[in-house]
Design a protein around this motif. Structure first.
Motif, PDB file in Angstrom:
ATOM      1  N   ILE A  10      67.283  27.299  33.175  1.00 42.97           N
ATOM      2  CA  ILE A  10      67.025  25.914  33.566  1.00 42.97           C
ATOM      3  C   ILE A  10      67.676  25.557  34.901  1.00 42.97           C
ATOM      4  N   CYS A  11      68.299  26.512  35.542  1.00 44.13           N
ATOM      5  CA  CYS A  11      68.990  26.246  36.799  1.00 44.13           C
ATOM      6  C   CYS A  11      68.043  25.659  37.844  1.00 44.13           C
ATOM      7  N   GLY A  12      66.904  26.280  38.075  1.00 45.38           N
ATOM      8  CA  GLY A  12      65.974  25.813  39.109  1.00 45.38           C
ATOM      9  C   GLY A  12      65.541  24.374  38.920  1.00 45.38           C
ATOM     10  N   PRO A  13      64.976  24.035  37.756  1.00 46.16           N
ATOM     11  CA  PRO A  13      64.569  22.649  37.547  1.00 46.16           C
ATOM     12  C   PRO A  13      65.746  21.655  37.583  1.00 46.16           C
ATOM     13  N   ALA A  14      66.893  22.062  37.063  1.00 47.54           N
ATOM     14  CA  ALA A  14      68.057  21.174  37.047  1.00 47.54           C
ATOM     15  C   ALA A  14      68.575  20.930  38.462  1.00 47.54           C
ATOM     16  N   ILE A  15      68.561  21.951  39.299  1.00 46.27           N
ATOM     17  CA  ILE A  15      68.998  21.792  40.688  1.00 46.27           C
ATOM     18  C   ILE A  15      68.061  20.837  41.424  1.00 46.27           C
ATOM     19  N   LYS A  16      66.775  20.917  41.123  1.00 43.83           N
ATOM     20  CA  LYS A  16      65.810  19.987  41.731  1.00 43.83           C
ATOM     21  C   LYS A  16      66.172  18.544  41.367  1.00 43.83           C
ATOM     22  N   VAL A  17      66.480  18.298  40.105  1.00 42.75           N
ATOM     23  CA  VAL A  17      66.870  16.957  39.654  1.00 42.75           C
ATOM     24  C   VAL A  17      68.168  16.527  40.335  1.00 42.75           C
ATOM     25  N   LEU A  18      69.126  17.435  40.435  1.00 47.89           N
ATOM     26  CA  LEU A  18      70.389  17.120  41.095  1.00 47.89           C
ATOM     27  C   LEU A  18      70.147  16.722  42.550  1.00 47.89           C
ATOM     28  N   LYS A  19      69.332  17.481  43.269  1.00 52.64           N
ATOM     29  CA  LYS A  19      69.029  17.147  44.668  1.00 52.64           C
ATOM     30  C   LYS A  19      68.407  15.760  44.769  1.00 52.64           C
ATOM     31  N   GLU A  20      67.445  15.475  43.908  1.00 54.40           N
ATOM     32  CA  GLU A  20      66.785  14.162  43.924  1.00 54.40           C
ATOM     33  C   GLU A  20      67.793  13.042  43.654  1.00 54.40           C
ATOM     34  N   ASN A  21      68.682  13.244  42.683  1.00 54.97           N
ATOM     35  CA  ASN A  21      69.682  12.225  42.353  1.00 54.97           C
ATOM     36  C   ASN A  21      70.674  12.006  43.488  1.00 54.97           C
ATOM     37  N   LEU A  22      71.073  13.075  44.147  1.00 55.54           N
ATOM     38  CA  LEU A  22      72.005  12.942  45.269  1.00 55.54           C
ATOM     39  C   LEU A  22      71.357  12.227  46.446  1.00 55.54           C
ATOM     40  N   VAL A  23      70.128  12.609  46.798  1.00 52.61           N
ATOM     41  CA  VAL A  23      69.425  11.954  47.911  1.00 52.61           C
ATOM     42  C   VAL A  23      69.262  10.468  47.594  1.00 52.61           C
ATOM     43  N   SER A  24      68.874  10.160  46.376  1.00 54.54           N
ATOM     44  CA  SER A  24      68.684   8.769  45.967  1.00 54.54           C
ATOM     45  C   SER A  24      70.000   7.992  46.035  1.00 54.54           C
ATOM     46  N   ALA A  25      71.077   8.560  45.509  1.00 53.14           N
ATOM     47  CA  ALA A  25      72.372   7.873  45.489  1.00 53.14           C
ATOM     48  C   ALA A  25      72.890   7.611  46.903  1.00 53.14           C
ATOM     49  N   ILE A  26      72.807   8.603  47.772  1.00 52.30           N
ATOM     50  CA  ILE A  26      73.295   8.434  49.146  1.00 52.30           C
ATOM     51  C   ILE A  26      72.417   7.433  49.901  1.00 52.30           C
ATOM     52  N   SER A  27      71.111   7.563  49.760  1.00 57.36           N
ATOM     53  CA  SER A  27      70.189   6.642  50.445  1.00 57.36           C
ATOM     54  C   SER A  27      70.413   5.212  49.981  1.00 57.36           C
ATOM     55  N   GLU A  28      70.470   4.999  48.675  1.00 59.25           N
ATOM     56  CA  GLU A  28      70.661   3.652  48.131  1.00 59.25           C
ATOM     57  C   GLU A  28      71.994   3.049  48.547  1.00 59.25           C
ATOM     58  N   SER A  29      73.051   3.856  48.544  1.00 60.65           N
ATOM     59  CA  SER A  29      74.368   3.313  48.901  1.00 60.65           C
ATOM     60  C   SER A  29      74.442   2.905  50.372  1.00 60.65           C
ATOM     61  N   ASN A  30      73.526   3.434  51.177  1.00 58.18           N
ATOM     62  CA  ASN A  30      73.477   3.072  52.595  1.00 58.18           C
ATOM     63  C   ASN A  30      72.354   2.083  52.901  1.00 58.18           C
ATOM     64  N   GLY A  31      71.648   1.641  51.877  1.00 52.60           N
ATOM     65  CA  GLY A  31      70.577   0.673  52.065  1.00 52.60           C
ATOM     66  C   GLY A  31      69.334   1.267  52.708  1.00 52.60           C
ATOM     67  N   PHE A  32      69.150   2.581  52.574  1.00 53.76           N
ATOM     68  CA  PHE A  32      68.006   3.250  53.193  1.00 53.76           C
ATOM     69  C   PHE A  32      66.834   3.341  52.225  1.00 53.76           C
ATOM     70  N   THR A  33      65.642   3.143  52.765  1.00 48.68           N
ATOM     71  CA  THR A  33      64.413   3.416  52.031  1.00 48.68           C
ATOM     72  C   THR A  33      63.578   4.365  52.874  1.00 48.68           C
ATOM     73  N   VAL A  34      62.721   5.130  52.226  1.00 42.18           N
ATOM     74  CA  VAL A  34      61.869   6.063  52.968  1.00 42.18           C
ATOM     75  C   VAL A  34      60.993   5.298  53.951  1.00 42.18           C
ATOM     76  N   GLU A  35      60.500   4.128  53.534  1.00 41.86           N
ATOM     77  CA  GLU A  35      59.609   3.338  54.390  1.00 41.86           C
ATOM     78  C   GLU A  35      60.304   2.855  55.658  1.00 41.86           C
ATOM     79  N   ASN A  36      61.547   2.397  55.542  1.00 37.98           N
ATOM     80  CA  ASN A  36      62.247   1.798  56.694  1.00 37.98           C
ATOM     81  C   ASN A  36      63.199   2.746  57.413  1.00 37.98           C
ATOM     82  N   ASN A  37      63.622   3.813  56.757  1.00 35.12           N
ATOM     83  CA  ASN A  37      64.639   4.713  57.325  1.00 35.12           C
ATOM     84  C   ASN A  37      64.227   6.163  57.116  1.00 35.12           C
ATOM     85  N   TYR A  38      63.025   6.480  57.496  1.00 34.94           N
ATOM     86  CA  TYR A  38      62.482   7.812  57.240  1.00 34.94           C
ATOM     87  C   TYR A  38      63.368   8.904  57.839  1.00 34.94           C
ATOM     88  N   PHE A  39      63.801   8.724  59.078  1.00 33.35           N
ATOM     89  CA  PHE A  39      64.632   9.734  59.731  1.00 33.35           C
ATOM     90  C   PHE A  39      65.920   9.976  58.949  1.00 33.35           C
TER      91      PHE A  39
END
Length: 180
Positions: free
Chosen positions: A108-137
């Protein structure tokens, strides 16, 4: 949390990781897990609804510390002075390194790592007020950095050279520049 609960969850967690190395997670039975963890089946069901719930809980216990640290990452700080944050993240990894060795060997390492990456990107983006629409870079840089950092950590396991990994991650993070 009560000591007995901690002890039971720790025993289950270790048993899950041991069994994941030996066989596919879909083939692990509650009875087999209970025997390995030296607990009763009724004790298992006091803590978990099902085997899937148990597996999810085990993965979340590894992931939660890293995600919690990532919620406090300031984008500019990580870009220009990443050493303190990278140090905190690698400290969390180091606390769980024995589990990560076993986890990497599981199916389950592969699928779990994918979830971890998604959660980290989401947490960092949200804590900085970033959205894909407004802060794509910025979200793209965060995604690239998270994927690179996790892959740099997971791929060479079972070798974990914290200082060298920290230098490599910090160099990569400092090299990203905003668009002209």
């Amino acid at each position: 949390m009560d000591r007995r609960i901690k002890r039971t969850r720790s025993a289950v967690f270790n048993a899950v990781l041991d069994l994941m190395v030996e066989k596919e997670t879909s083939k692990i039975t509650v009875l087999e897990l209970c025997k390995r963890a030296d607990i009763n089946k009724s004790t298992f069901y006091l803590h978990y609804k099902s085997m899937d719930d148990c597996l999810q809980s085990c993965f979340e216990s590894i992931m939660n510390g890293v995600v919690e640290v990532s919620k406090h990452i300031n984008y500019n700080e990580i870009k220009y002075n990443p050493e303190p944050v990278v140090g905190k993240l690698l400290d969390e990894v180091e606390k769980n390194i024995d589990y990560l060795y076993k986890f990497k060997a599981s199916n389950i390492c592969g699928p779990a790592i994918k979830v971890l990456k998604e959660n980290l990107v989401s947490a960092i983006s949200e804590s900085n007020g970033f959205t894909v629409e407004n802060n794509y870079f910025e979200v793209s840089i965060i995604t690239f950095a998270v994927a690179g950092c996790i892959d740099a950590l997971i791929e060479p396991l079972p070798i974990f050279k914290k200082d060298e990994l920290s230098k490599a991650i910090c160099a990569m993070l400092k090299s990203s520049h905003s668009p002209m």
